[in-house]
Motif scaffolding. Sequence first.
Motif, PDB file in Angstrom:
ATOM      1  N   ARG A 171     -14.230 -16.581   5.308  1.00 19.19           N
ATOM      2  CA  ARG A 171     -12.798 -16.745   5.547  1.00 19.19           C
ATOM      3  C   ARG A 171     -12.020 -15.899   4.546  1.00 19.19           C
ATOM      4  O   ARG A 171     -12.557 -15.463   3.537  1.00 19.19           O
ATOM      5  N   SER A 172     -10.725 -15.734   4.828  1.00 21.96           N
ATOM      6  CA  SER A 172      -9.919 -14.930   3.915  1.00 21.96           C
ATOM      7  C   SER A 172      -8.461 -15.342   3.989  1.00 21.96           C
ATOM      8  O   SER A 172      -8.031 -16.006   4.939  1.00 21.96           O
ATOM      9  N   VAL A 173      -7.726 -14.920   2.977  1.00 18.98           N
ATOM     10  CA  VAL A 173      -6.283 -15.115   2.939  1.00 18.98           C
ATOM     11  C   VAL A 173      -5.666 -13.842   2.369  1.00 18.98           C
ATOM     12  O   VAL A 173      -6.225 -13.210   1.474  1.00 18.98           O
ATOM     13  N   GLU A 174      -4.525 -13.447   2.909  1.00 24.68           N
ATOM     14  CA  GLU A 174      -3.878 -12.231   2.431  1.00 24.68           C
ATOM     15  C   GLU A 174      -3.268 -12.450   1.057  1.00 24.68           C
ATOM     16  O   GLU A 174      -2.643 -13.486   0.796  1.00 24.68           O
ATOM     17  N   LEU A 175      -3.429 -11.477   0.179  1.00 19.07           N
ATOM     18  CA  LEU A 175      -2.840 -11.525  -1.156  1.00 19.07           C
ATOM     19  C   LEU A 175      -1.614 -10.626  -1.245  1.00 19.07           C
ATOM     20  O   LEU A 175      -0.518 -11.080  -1.530  1.00 19.07           O
ATOM     21  N   PHE A 176      -1.789  -9.316  -1.030  1.00 18.56           N
ATOM     22  CA  PHE A 176      -0.651  -8.401  -1.106  1.00 18.56           C
ATOM     23  C   PHE A 176      -0.967  -7.142  -0.320  1.00 18.56           C
ATOM     24  O   PHE A 176      -2.116  -6.885   0.041  1.00 18.56           O
ATOM     25  N   THR A 177       0.065  -6.366  -0.057  1.00 22.55           N
ATOM     26  CA  THR A 177      -0.104  -5.093   0.629  1.00 22.55           C
ATOM     27  C   THR A 177       0.254  -3.949  -0.311  1.00 22.55           C
ATOM     28  O   THR A 177       0.952  -4.139  -1.301  1.00 22.55           O
ATOM     29  N   GLU A 178      -0.240  -2.783   0.028  1.00 23.90           N
ATOM     30  CA  GLU A 178      -0.074  -1.614  -0.830  1.00 23.90           C
ATOM     31  C   GLU A 178       0.063  -0.376   0.055  1.00 23.90           C
ATOM     32  O   GLU A 178      -0.334  -0.388   1.232  1.00 23.90           O
ATOM     33  N   ARG A 179       0.632   0.691  -0.500  1.00 21.94           N
ATOM     34  CA  ARG A 179       0.784   1.945   0.240  1.00 21.94           C
ATOM     35  C   ARG A 179      -0.061   3.040  -0.398  1.00 21.94           C
ATOM     36  O   ARG A 179      -0.230   3.076  -1.617  1.00 21.94           O
ATOM     37  N   TRP A 180      -0.560   3.942   0.454  1.00 22.06           N
ATOM     38  CA  TRP A 180      -1.214   5.147  -0.039  1.00 22.06           C
ATOM     39  C   TRP A 180      -0.159   6.158  -0.464  1.00 22.06           C
ATOM     40  O   TRP A 180       0.872   6.309   0.196  1.00 22.06           O
ATOM     41  N   VAL A 181      -0.421   6.859  -1.553  1.00 25.30           N
ATOM     42  CA  VAL A 181       0.376   8.014  -1.951  1.00 25.30           C
ATOM     43  C   VAL A 181      -0.576   9.141  -2.316  1.00 25.30           C
ATOM     44  O   VAL A 181      -1.779   8.927  -2.513  1.00 25.30           O
ATOM     45  N   CYS A 182      -0.039  10.354  -2.409  1.00 27.73           N
ATOM     46  CA  CYS A 182      -0.824  11.497  -2.871  1.00 27.73           C
ATOM     47  C   CYS A 182      -0.493  11.754  -4.338  1.00 27.73           C
ATOM     48  O   CYS A 182       0.670  11.652  -4.749  1.00 27.73           O
ATOM     49  N   VAL A 183      -1.502  12.090  -5.116  1.00 24.62           N
ATOM     50  CA  VAL A 183      -1.269  12.469  -6.510  1.00 24.62           C
ATOM     51  C   VAL A 183      -1.794  13.880  -6.732  1.00 24.62           C
ATOM     52  O   VAL A 183      -2.894  14.236  -6.301  1.00 24.62           O
ATOM     53  N   VAL A 184      -0.963  14.685  -7.398  1.00 27.85           N
ATOM     54  CA  VAL A 184      -1.323  16.054  -7.761  1.00 27.85           C
ATOM     55  C   VAL A 184      -0.833  16.303  -9.177  1.00 27.85           C
ATOM     56  O   VAL A 184       0.049  15.588  -9.692  1.00 27.85           O
ATOM     57  N   ASP A 185      -1.398  17.309  -9.810  1.00 25.06           N
ATOM     58  CA  ASP A 185      -0.920  17.689 -11.136  1.00 25.06           C
ATOM     59  C   ASP A 185       0.497  18.250 -11.029  1.00 25.06           C
ATOM     60  O   ASP A 185       0.821  18.976 -10.081  1.00 25.06           O
ATOM     61  N   ALA A 186       1.336  17.914 -12.003  1.00 33.37           N
ATOM     62  CA  ALA A 186       2.733  18.365 -11.958  1.00 33.37           C
ATOM     63  C   ALA A 186       2.850  19.879 -11.993  1.00 33.37           C
ATOM     64  O   ALA A 186       3.849  20.445 -11.520  1.00 33.37           O
ATOM     65  N   ALA A 187       1.839  20.563 -12.540  1.00 38.29           N
ATOM     66  CA  ALA A 187       1.877  22.026 -12.627  1.00 38.29           C
ATOM     67  C   ALA A 187       1.078  22.711 -11.522  1.00 38.29           C
ATOM     68  O   ALA A 187       0.863  23.920 -11.593  1.00 38.29           O
ATOM     69  N   ASN A 188       0.658  21.962 -10.523  1.00 38.13           N
ATOM     70  CA  ASN A 188      -0.120  22.558  -9.430  1.00 38.13           C
ATOM     71  C   ASN A 188       0.735  23.614  -8.718  1.00 38.13           C
ATOM     72  O   ASN A 188       1.754  23.281  -8.101  1.00 38.13           O
ATOM     73  N   PRO A 189       0.338  24.891  -8.794  1.00 40.57           N
ATOM     74  CA  PRO A 189       1.186  25.955  -8.228  1.00 40.57           C
ATOM     75  C   PRO A 189       1.235  25.948  -6.710  1.00 40.57           C
ATOM     76  O   PRO A 189       2.111  26.589  -6.111  1.00 40.57           O
ATOM     77  N   HIS A 190       0.329  25.229  -6.067  1.00 37.08           N
ATOM     78  CA  HIS A 190       0.273  25.218  -4.600  1.00 37.08           C
ATOM     79  C   HIS A 190       1.132  24.111  -3.998  1.00 37.08           C
ATOM     80  O   HIS A 190       1.260  24.029  -2.777  1.00 37.08           O
ATOM     81  N   VAL A 191       1.694  23.270  -4.846  1.00 33.72           N
ATOM     82  CA  VAL A 191       2.529  22.166  -4.365  1.00 33.72           C
ATOM     83  C   VAL A 191       3.902  22.328  -5.008  1.00 33.72           C
ATOM     84  O   VAL A 191       4.108  21.950  -6.165  1.00 33.72           O
ATOM     85  N   THR A 192       4.816  22.910  -4.265  1.00 31.59           N
ATOM     86  CA  THR A 192       6.134  23.211  -4.832  1.00 31.59           C
ATOM     87  C   THR A 192       7.234  22.295  -4.316  1.00 31.59           C
ATOM     88  O   THR A 192       8.253  22.115  -4.965  1.00 31.59           O
ATOM     89  N   GLY A 193       7.046  21.722  -3.158  1.00 26.66           N
ATOM     90  CA  GLY A 193       8.062  20.846  -2.596  1.00 26.66           C
ATOM     91  C   GLY A 193       7.833  19.400  -2.977  1.00 26.66           C
ATOM     92  O   GLY A 193       6.986  19.064  -3.811  1.00 26.66           O
ATOM     93  N   ASP A 194       8.600  18.529  -2.354  1.00 26.32           N
ATOM     94  CA  ASP A 194       8.499  17.090  -2.616  1.00 26.32           C
ATOM     95  C   ASP A 194       7.631  16.377  -1.593  1.00 26.32           C
ATOM     96  O   ASP A 194       7.558  15.147  -1.591  1.00 26.32           O
ATOM     97  N   GLU A 195       6.993  17.128  -0.716  1.00 23.86           N
ATOM     98  CA  GLU A 195       6.125  16.534   0.290  1.00 23.86           C
ATOM     99  C   GLU A 195       4.910  17.421   0.502  1.00 23.86           C
ATOM    100  O   GLU A 195       4.936  18.622   0.236  1.00 23.86           O
TER     101      GLU A 195
END
Length: 314
Positions: A171-195
């Motif tokens: 049996r089970s009971v729900e505790l909490f929910t969570e969302r996935w996010v992406c994490v990248v290095d702040a200096a990653n040159p290939h990720v320049t936008g906010d998405e």
Amino acid sequence: MARASAVHLVNLDLNLLVVLRELLRERNVTRAAARLGVTQPAVSASLARLRRHFDDDLLVRSGNGYVLSPLAAQLTDQVEAICGATERLFGTGHDFDPGVSGREFTVFMADYTIEVLGSRLSALLAEQAPGVQLHVRLVREAFARDIGGTIRLIDGLVAPPASRFDLPDVRSVELFTERWVCVVDAANPHVTGDELSLAQLAEMTWVAPFQPDRGFAPAAPMSRQLVLFGIQPRIRVRVESYQAVPHFVAGTDRVALLQERLARRVAPRLGLRVLPCPGDPDPIVERFWWHTDYDGDPAHRWFREVLVSLAAGI
């Protein structure tokens, strides 16, 4: 055969199980004696009996201390499970007063769950149940191979839903929910936008917790998510810990999916950016799972209610 097994159990001193558990935990006769509230000579005598029974040293001298023999290491999980199940068996049906109880609860969690619930649970137990003992075990891949058998020997497991939990006695009971996010290095040159786009995720190299699609329950949500995205990740680093993931993204061009609460806690310290996850990902639903054998156990019911109450305050 059943009668022979019963006679064999009658001839055993089951108190040795408790001594063995503390010896395997502490790897020290003096500390084991202190935990048991008995004298050191008494524990030494029990250790000698255990060594004769198993024909093994169990504790092997190494420098100024002791290490577990290969057999002792093999026995550790079995002894924990048996002692925990025995305590729950003889505690069932009795009134439970958390303020005076010395009951031990054994729970499997991923390190991410410990990050979210651990300090809250620890503080509550210290305040409301100072004598209660908590044994938190990190979920390992071996657990997933026999969930039906293992879960009846522990108090429960915190994990997202998975097909392996679809058993009539779980049996089970729900505790909490969570969302996935992406994490990248702040200096990653290939990720320049906010998405990030799904196309970008497909081209990037990854850090992944555990082994996707190997039947390891805590990894299943991430694996399912990548399948839904149509992405075959090019994994460069694989770790056996959620909390380790961001450390292997920092300072690189890699990417990872991470639970949002964990990501936002570590991002400032490691110099990471936390970005929305594209593709409308499914939420992560963390649940507490237990065997129906413990439905009527007042102590277990109290513990379940504690977890639900704590999770509601997140």
